[in-house]
Design a protein around this motif. Structure first.
Motif: not given
Length: 204
Positions: A11-21, A129-136, A160-168
């Motif tokens: 039906r449709k193909r959605i192209g997605l550009l992700s910054p990480t995995v 708003v809830v984010t995993p980001y550092p304060q800046e 959250v430490v960037f490469k530990r996002l999967q643990d949240v």
């Protein structure tokens, strides 16, 4: 997939550009996508929370990345990764979309622009708003939402430490907004009757 004789994204193909995995995004996408709508995704492989890192891995090579997605015959392109946009300020989302569309000839959006349009469509003006980001990065998101006409009534960063996002866990994500809701539910219901189950029903 209802018909094995059709291609996956018939039906449709959605192209997605992700910054990480691409991990939870794919799971969530296929929980919601109609039959025949597929995700064709690629990643920029950023290493950590950093504006300079976003520029090096996402923004500098973005034309090459989206042209590759276009070569896979997608119908639409979505750029995801809110901090890549919010750290550049309000208006950058439109610049980025134009750059993608000019490079590919395809319609495009960013995740934060789509989220803002969806909230506006539903008549939402007050947000928590809830984010995993550092304060800046977290503050850049709040400023971006305020510049887009929203009132941030509560916010929380998990930092959250960037490469530990999967643990949240989902429970960790839901805890801050749930606590805010329990503390302010009467006031929030008066601000938006739809939250308490009263008032208008969002259009379908």
């Amino acid at each position: 997939m209802s018909n094995p004789d059709r291609p996956f994204g018939w039906r449709k193909r959605i192209g997605l550009l992700s910054p990480t995995v691409i991990e939870t995004a794919a799971y969530d996408f296929y929980r919601l996508a109609p039959d025949g709508v597929s995700m064709c995704a690629t990643t920029s492989n950023i290493e950590h929370w950093s504006r300079a890192n976003f520029e090096q891995h996402v923004l500098d090579p973005i034309v090459t990345a989206v042209r590759y997605l276009a070569s896979r015959h997608v119908d639409y392109i979505i750029h995801t990764g809110m901090p890549v946009v919010t750290t550049r300020g309000k208006g950058f989302e439109d610049e980025l979309v134009k750059q993608i569309e000019d490079a590919t000839g395809l319609p495009a959006t960013t995740s934060i622009r789509s989220a803002i349009r969806a909230l506006a469509h539903l008549g939402v003006r007050n947000v928590a708003v809830v984010t995993p980001y550092p304060q800046e990065l977290h503050q850049s998101a709040l400023a971006f939402l305020a510049a887009s006409g929203f009132r941030v009534v509560s916010d929380h960063t998990m930092d959250v430490v960037f490469k530990r996002l999967q643990d949240v866990t989902p429970a960790q994500i839901s805890r801050p907004p749930r606590a805010f809701w329990l503390q302010h539910r009467r006031r929030m219901a008066s601000i938006s009757p739809a939250i308490s189950g009263r008032g208008r029903t969002p259009r379908r």
